[in-house]
Design an enzyme around this catalytic site. Structure first.
Site, PDB file in Angstrom:
ATOM      1  CB  CYS A   1      15.592  53.644 -22.561  1.00  3.98           C
ATOM      2  SG  CYS A   1      15.314  52.611 -21.117  1.00  3.98           S
TER       3      CYS A   1
ATOM      4  CG  HIS B   1      20.113  55.014 -21.631  1.00  6.39           C
ATOM      5  ND1 HIS B   1      19.106  55.948 -21.551  1.00  6.39           N
ATOM      6  CD2 HIS B   1      19.619  53.872 -21.114  1.00  6.39           C
ATOM      7  CE1 HIS B   1      18.044  55.401 -20.990  1.00  6.39           C
ATOM      8  NE2 HIS B   1      18.320  54.136 -20.720  1.00  6.39           N
TER       9      HIS B   1
ATOM     10  CD  GLU C   1      20.442  58.896 -23.067  1.00  4.36           C
ATOM     11  OE1 GLU C   1      20.820  58.074 -23.931  1.00  4.36           O
ATOM     12  OE2 GLU C   1      19.515  58.642 -22.268  1.00  4.36           O
TER      13      GLU C   1
END
Lengths: 72, 216
Positions: B84, B188, B190
């Site tokens: 990002c 994302h 994560e």
């Protein structure tokens, strides 16, 4: 020396901010508005205006997506 | 494998990235003002709003002292993952081609999107097979990928048909450097590592990295 740098989206790249403004103006009764683009204005005092172009290339604009215009 | 996650003023996903990386290795935080990568094997530039996104997303962060080390690390072949805002920073730093522009719809978009793996030969996707679909969340306002003028880009992930959340050219969601060791994506991974919060497809990115031989 006082200088101004105008940064605007490169021609041909979709500018959704400009488009939103272009659509908003007729809604307020302002007709006949076309080709609206929204950029930014950077004002600065510089000792050496010859450095302005390098400043634009390196930081103030991203030449891949933006055009800049230096006004001194 | 030891991961280093960069923390800029305004980063907000560095702890999630650290937790995700901790599932496959050791992970430490790297302060933006330090020129010290602490001997890590891989660097993660996380999401957030580094330096408040002032001027232009990623424009100021690329000049942070730690980024000099990250650039050197990448040029030496070290794996660097930009998520990002991290993707935006890596583009500004010239480590990845192209640039990120405001979403075509001008809105902040926060939702799961489906991705298709195009290139499974990078250190970040080697746990995948080309054509695999992954579900990973996006959350951004400036995620419309713009190709460089020559169009010469190693596309790694594309948004699945109908899933492009931001108007990215060619539905590009993730790109890698020509050598493959620098990788940037708007989704994302994560945030997609625990069944508690939905998909665990993001783990593939971290598992892929953990398979990179040390010193490679």
């Amino acid at each position: 020396m006082r200088a101004r740098v105008l940064v605007r989206p490169k021609a041909g790249i979709l500018d959704p901010q400009g488009r939103a403004v272009e659509r908003a103006l007729p809604a307020l009764g302002f007709d006949g508005v076309q080709n609206v683009h929204v950029g930014r204005l950077i004002e600065l005092d510089v000792d050496d205006p010859n450095q302005l172009e390098a400043m634009c290339e390196k930081l103030l604009a991203n030449p891949l997506i933006e055009d800049y215009e230096i006004q001194t | 494998m030891k991961f280093g996650v960069v923390r800029f003023p305004g980063s907000c996903d560095e702890v999630d990235a650290q937790l995700a990386a901790s599932r496959v290795g050791e992970a430490v935080l790297l302060w933006h003002g330090d020129r010290d990568l602490q001997g890590v094997d891989a660097v993660i530039v996380p999401g957030g709003f580094s330096y408040g996104d002032y001027l232009r997303v990623g424009a100021i962060a690329r000049f942070a002292p730690v980024m000099e080390e990250v650039v050197e690390f990448a040029r030496a072949g070290g794996p660097v993952l930009g998520i990002c805002n991290g993707f935006q920073v890596l583009c500004e730093a010239g480590l990845l081609p192209g640039a990120l522009l405001p979403n075509a719809g001008l809105r902040f978009v926060c939702r799961d999107v489906d991705l298709v793996v195009e290139d499974a030969a990078t250190p970040f996707t080697r746990a995948c097979t080309p054509g695999d679909r992954m579900t990973i969340p996006v959350k951004h306002t400036t995620g419309r990928y713009h190709l460089p003028p020559d169009g010469d880009v190693r596309v790694v992930l594309r948004y699945a048909p109908g899933h492009n959340p931001n108007g990215s050219e060619g539905d590009v969601a993730a790109v890698a450097s020509a050598a493959g060791n620098v990788f940037g994506l708007m989704p994302h991974p994560e945030h997609a590592v625990d069944p508690l919060t939905g998909s665990t497809d993001g783990l593939k990115v971290f598992e892929s990295l953990a398979r990179v031989p040390a010193g490679a």
